[in-house]
Design a protein around this motif. Sequence first.
Motif, PDB file in Angstrom:
ATOM      1  N   GLU A 173       0.862  -1.185   0.000  1.00  0.00           N
ATOM      2  CA  GLU A 173       0.000   0.000   0.000  1.00  0.00           C
ATOM      3  C   GLU A 173       0.894   1.230   0.000  1.00  0.00           C
ATOM      4  OE1 GLU A 173      -4.277  -0.274   1.997  1.00  0.00           O
ATOM      5  OE2 GLU A 173      -2.692  -0.826   3.392  1.00  0.00           O
ATOM      6  N   TYR A 229      -2.211   9.195  -3.117  1.00  0.00           N
ATOM      7  CA  TYR A 229      -2.918  10.469  -3.298  1.00  0.00           C
ATOM      8  C   TYR A 229      -1.953  11.636  -3.096  1.00  0.00           C
ATOM      9  CZ  TYR A 229      -3.073   9.922   1.759  1.00  0.00           C
ATOM     10  OH  TYR A 229      -2.722   9.714   3.058  1.00  0.00           O
ATOM     11  N   ASP A 239      -3.271  10.496  -6.931  1.00  0.00           N
ATOM     12  CA  ASP A 239      -4.440   9.734  -7.400  1.00  0.00           C
ATOM     13  C   ASP A 239      -5.697  10.285  -6.750  1.00  0.00           C
ATOM     14  OD1 ASP A 239      -2.956   8.170  -9.028  1.00  0.00           O
ATOM     15  OD2 ASP A 239      -3.086   6.355  -7.808  1.00  0.00           O
ATOM     16  N   ARG A 240      -6.391  11.129  -7.479  1.00  0.00           N
ATOM     17  CA  ARG A 240      -7.637  11.672  -6.946  1.00  0.00           C
ATOM     18  C   ARG A 240      -8.770  10.659  -7.179  1.00  0.00           C
ATOM     19  NH1 ARG A 240      -4.467  15.232  -9.227  1.00  0.00           N
ATOM     20  NH2 ARG A 240      -5.438  14.752 -11.211  1.00  0.00           N
ATOM     21  N   PRO A 241      -9.808  10.715  -6.331  1.00  0.00           N
ATOM     22  CA  PRO A 241     -10.683   9.538  -6.224  1.00  0.00           C
ATOM     23  C   PRO A 241     -11.738   9.365  -7.318  1.00  0.00           C
ATOM     24  CG  PRO A 241     -11.348  11.218  -4.672  1.00  0.00           C
ATOM     25  CD  PRO A 241     -10.099  11.722  -5.320  1.00  0.00           C
ATOM     26  N   ILE A 242     -12.162  10.423  -7.988  1.00  0.00           N
ATOM     27  CA  ILE A 242     -13.165  10.185  -9.033  1.00  0.00           C
ATOM     28  C   ILE A 242     -12.513   9.485 -10.211  1.00  0.00           C
ATOM     29  CG2 ILE A 242     -14.841  11.226 -10.608  1.00  0.00           C
ATOM     30  CD1 ILE A 242     -14.968  13.653  -8.706  1.00  0.00           C
ATOM     31  N   SER A 258     -11.886  -1.919  -6.901  1.00  0.00           N
ATOM     32  CA  SER A 258     -11.347  -0.551  -7.012  1.00  0.00           C
ATOM     33  C   SER A 258     -10.957  -0.005  -5.640  1.00  0.00           C
ATOM     34  CB  SER A 258     -12.351   0.370  -7.717  1.00  0.00           C
ATOM     35  OG  SER A 258     -13.571   0.419  -7.020  1.00  0.00           O
ATOM     36  N   LEU A 259     -11.660  -0.434  -4.585  1.00  0.00           N
ATOM     37  CA  LEU A 259     -11.231  -0.040  -3.237  1.00  0.00           C
ATOM     38  C   LEU A 259      -9.956  -0.775  -2.853  1.00  0.00           C
ATOM     39  CD1 LEU A 259     -14.655   0.045  -1.300  1.00  0.00           C
ATOM     40  CD2 LEU A 259     -13.338   1.985  -2.184  1.00  0.00           C
ATOM     41  N   ASN A 295      -9.669   7.816 -10.350  1.00  0.00           N
ATOM     42  CA  ASN A 295      -8.835   6.640 -10.119  1.00  0.00           C
ATOM     43  C   ASN A 295      -9.614   5.525  -9.430  1.00  0.00           C
ATOM     44  OD1 ASN A 295      -5.874   7.358 -10.897  1.00  0.00           O
ATOM     45  ND2 ASN A 295      -6.708   9.181  -9.901  1.00  0.00           N
ATOM     46  N   ASN A 296     -10.034   4.583 -10.235  1.00  0.00           N
ATOM     47  CA  ASN A 296     -10.713   3.393  -9.741  1.00  0.00           C
ATOM     48  C   ASN A 296     -10.067   2.185 -10.404  1.00  0.00           C
ATOM     49  OD1 ASN A 296     -13.189   4.489  -8.162  1.00  0.00           O
ATOM     50  ND2 ASN A 296     -13.130   5.697 -10.051  1.00  0.00           N
ATOM     51  N   LYS A 321     -16.723  -2.304  -7.141  1.00  0.00           N
ATOM     52  CA  LYS A 321     -16.461  -1.523  -5.928  1.00  0.00           C
ATOM     53  C   LYS A 321     -15.360  -2.184  -5.103  1.00  0.00           C
ATOM     54  CE  LYS A 321     -18.878  -0.002  -1.737  1.00  0.00           C
ATOM     55  NZ  LYS A 321     -20.107  -0.226  -0.941  1.00  0.00           N
ATOM     56  N   GLU A 322     -15.465  -3.496  -4.932  1.00  0.00           N
ATOM     57  CA  GLU A 322     -14.494  -4.192  -4.100  1.00  0.00           C
ATOM     58  C   GLU A 322     -13.081  -4.063  -4.672  1.00  0.00           C
ATOM     59  OE1 GLU A 322     -15.534  -7.775  -2.176  1.00  0.00           O
ATOM     60  OE2 GLU A 322     -13.657  -8.759  -2.733  1.00  0.00           O
ATOM     61  N   ASN A 382       0.988   5.707  -0.400  1.00  0.00           N
ATOM     62  CA  ASN A 382       0.196   6.930  -0.242  1.00  0.00           C
ATOM     63  C   ASN A 382       0.103   7.641  -1.585  1.00  0.00           C
ATOM     64  OD1 ASN A 382       0.065   6.600   2.699  1.00  0.00           O
ATOM     65  ND2 ASN A 382       2.259   7.083   2.621  1.00  0.00           N
ATOM     66  N   TYR A 430      -6.926   0.802  -4.825  1.00  0.00           N
ATOM     67  CA  TYR A 430      -6.770   2.256  -4.920  1.00  0.00           C
ATOM     68  C   TYR A 430      -5.387   2.708  -4.455  1.00  0.00           C
ATOM     69  CZ  TYR A 430      -7.701   7.233  -4.126  1.00  0.00           C
ATOM     70  OH  TYR A 430      -7.652   8.608  -4.132  1.00  0.00           O
ATOM     71  N   HIS A 431      -4.878   2.058  -3.431  1.00  0.00           N
ATOM     72  CA  HIS A 431      -3.552   2.436  -2.916  1.00  0.00           C
ATOM     73  C   HIS A 431      -2.475   1.434  -3.334  1.00  0.00           C
ATOM     74  CE1 HIS A 431      -5.390   5.454  -0.301  1.00  0.00           C
ATOM     75  NE2 HIS A 431      -6.295   4.555  -0.002  1.00  0.00           N
TER      76      HIS A 431
END
Lengths: 589, 305
Positions: free
Chosen positions: A359, A363, A401-404, A424-425, A406-407, A421-422, A361, A428-429
């Motif tokens: 993981e 963002y 990586d901004r959240p809209i 991309s969450l 970056n999925n 959803k699972e 950081n 994400y990191h």
Amino acid sequence: MVQELEPVDVVTVGAGWTGGIVAKELAQNDYQVVSLERGGERETEDFFTVHDELGYALRYKLMQDLSKETITFRNNVDEPALPMRRYGAFLPGSGEGGAGVHWNGQTWRFLPYDFEIESRTIDEYGEEKIPENMQLQDWGISYEELEPYYDTFEYTAGIAGAAGNIEGEIQDDGNPYEGPRSRDYPLPPMVDSPVLELFKETADDMGYEPFQAPSANLTEQYTNPDGVQQGQCQYCGYCERFGCEWGAKASPITTVLPAAQETGNFELRTHSDVVELLYDEDEEQVEGVRYVDRRTDEVYEQPADVVALTAYVLNNVRLLLLSDIGEPYDPETGEGTVGKNYCYQNFQASATGFFDDEEWNLYMGAGALGASFDDLNGDNFDHSDLDFLHGGNVALNQTGDRPIANNPIPEDTPAWGSEFKEQSLEYYHSSVTVSAQGAVLPFRENYLDLDPNYTDQYGQPLLRMTFDWREQDRNLVEHIGPQLEELMQEMGADQVDASTSLDGSFDITPYQSTHNTGGAVMGADPEESVVNNYLQCWDASNLFIPGASAFAHNSGYNPTGTVGALAFRAAEGIQEYLDEPEMLADPSS
Amino acid sequence: MPDGDTPDGDEPRFDFTRDVSRRRLMRTGGGLAVFGIAAPAQGSFNAEDFDVARLQEMDEVEVEEQGLEYFTIRQARVVHDMTARIYPSDDNGPGAPEAGVVYFIDGQMNSAWGRGERWYMQGPFAGKDPTDPFEEDAEEPADIDESPRVPWAETNPSETQGWQYALTPNEAYDQGIHAVEEYVQAEYDADSFTGLEDEQQDEVIEALEEGEVETFEDSDIDPDGFFLLVRQNTLEGMFSDPMYGGNREMVGWRLKGFPGTPGALGSYREMIEEDEYVELEEGDYRKLADDVESLGIDGENDEPA
């Protein structure tokens, strides 16, 4: 009724990097300069509330209003071109500072090879290496000639980086393939992050020569030669498509425009939309420009001794065509120059890694925070047995990586629902991409002209773009893509989704890069170019056209460093011209 | 030769950073941590003031007529249910129903974006005959035809040419929702998309994604084009700043571990080099309104030109 204004020495069409540089240089030398900017005023304070992904990145607050002006696009001459109705592949800016406000700050020099690409290719591989419809041509200037202007731009902007070659001495931390520079960057490189370190260690183990990419996100507070101080980057992750509330991303509004203002010889007129250059074909001179004040709809003519056409690439070409300056390029005959050699950037070779046990950081970041290598760029590798020319800079960038937007999801994951959803969450990191910034070389059928059907808010024809990928582009991706896939595997990704081929036609829908180039290219031969190596127009000796429109092809790097260098070169040419009005370079063919 | 290759260390004549810091001092009453100079991490943002509901306790928003700017209540309920299938509430936490994505989209419909104000919407449109916008110059002799005639009605845009629907986003929703409802009424024993079981709703959305919803034949948008629009807006409503009406209580950011504006952590300059992954705590999330409040710049930031 058209109101004619008092003449000035120099008028610039637009107030971005090129207009700002020309304005500053001339105003500092006591010439009266007016810049006409179609957008509004901008200052650093506008960006205190900039951390708004929707407003800036997805609703394009800093970009030009397409309802007023856009382009039309088609892949080939047999299709009707249709308007770019909403934003996609590229994002021309508007307003004071232009695209120089919302850029990422990745600031490169092109390779010595780039400026002499045709002659070097023939020397190295023979004439038959160049496909028949590829319009490769030298730029009419060498890297060595342009080096001092690169240097000036880098010190004006405050570029942070590690030199790779100082006066021929290869440096440990930089890019060993770069052309010799006269001195180091003004600022030290950006910090490392864990994921950049992983990239560099892996690339190094594989025999590449990685280094920290050059950046206009300032690594220290910096006072430039004009006495302008900029701030220090905080790695907040809001660069591309945003302005910087710190004044820590070099832009015209934090460097050249205030320096021009300080002289007292400079006037910026915003909301001033230039619709035509006033061209006297017999005299081969431009008399000035006609513009509309967007707030009042009043029409003005601004006479000037010199006009600097310093709008975005696409508008530079369009204004030449609308003003009947030079011969429009004809793809059937290959004759004519205005609109010729339109190029772009090929980002198709890439590899995305999904890491199950890491993981980061992600963002955090900065527009030009990246690590890269040049082993697969330019002619830094042998093309004898390859079916393409040039290459691309390979990089891993941590821009935030901004959240809209970056999925990240592995291939074969649905685009919606619980599994989307699972995944991309989950990633994400834990997902990063390496990509090659492929050079795009000029082809006979890729060009710009005026559209026969669609018009802008004033009823003037829109610019029409005809562009598609060629075998050159596909072969480049097929060569580099698998190497990126291997690199990402070596970095330890549990799954690698690589793009190793370029299928289908160029698509204007997904964002790719705002690296449009060409259409008013520079060169030594008026039959093949629009401007000479001072960016002076062959058909109007008091018209100078710096900007990426002058690129004879697009290299494997972001364009702004070269745009800045050419603008300083043009500014010098304008001074010489004002001193002694004549053509500054003899045509040769 | 270009000049200016000798940077001097003298007092700067313009100083943007100083300007920023002066304003900060003037306006924030000492809240320096906003930009992380005085206190890099966590700063003065007070976690005790963080009064959001715990993620697992969040409720689905009520879809009510009086909260809507653009949609009818029936349209809103369809959109609400569509977003709930695209980004569902499930074992991984709340989704679009809790984030209030429907209110985000409704607000967007009534914005400059929803009205397509910054899109190029002049004709002709491929697939439609133009209303002769190019023959207004009637005095021109008929035999001079500078432009090649394009048979617009028979012209199909290439997929590479982007959005060529003769519709603004809010018109696309009006037509898309209508076509979805007609499809549901034809294919299912239901009056509305909202009356379907979850699995049936998924079938409909799959059909949209695949471009296989015949009732779109009478509309100016394709089913897959409509799907892409709703999907994009759903993600926007999950993860955009709460000031736009979605991402309620920053639920999307908290799901993702995205801190919002960097104000919460101040500068990342020291942290970005560290190997350690930062596990965000509830007090670390921060929206623009928090920045605006601490900077004292409420209402000053006009739309950039």
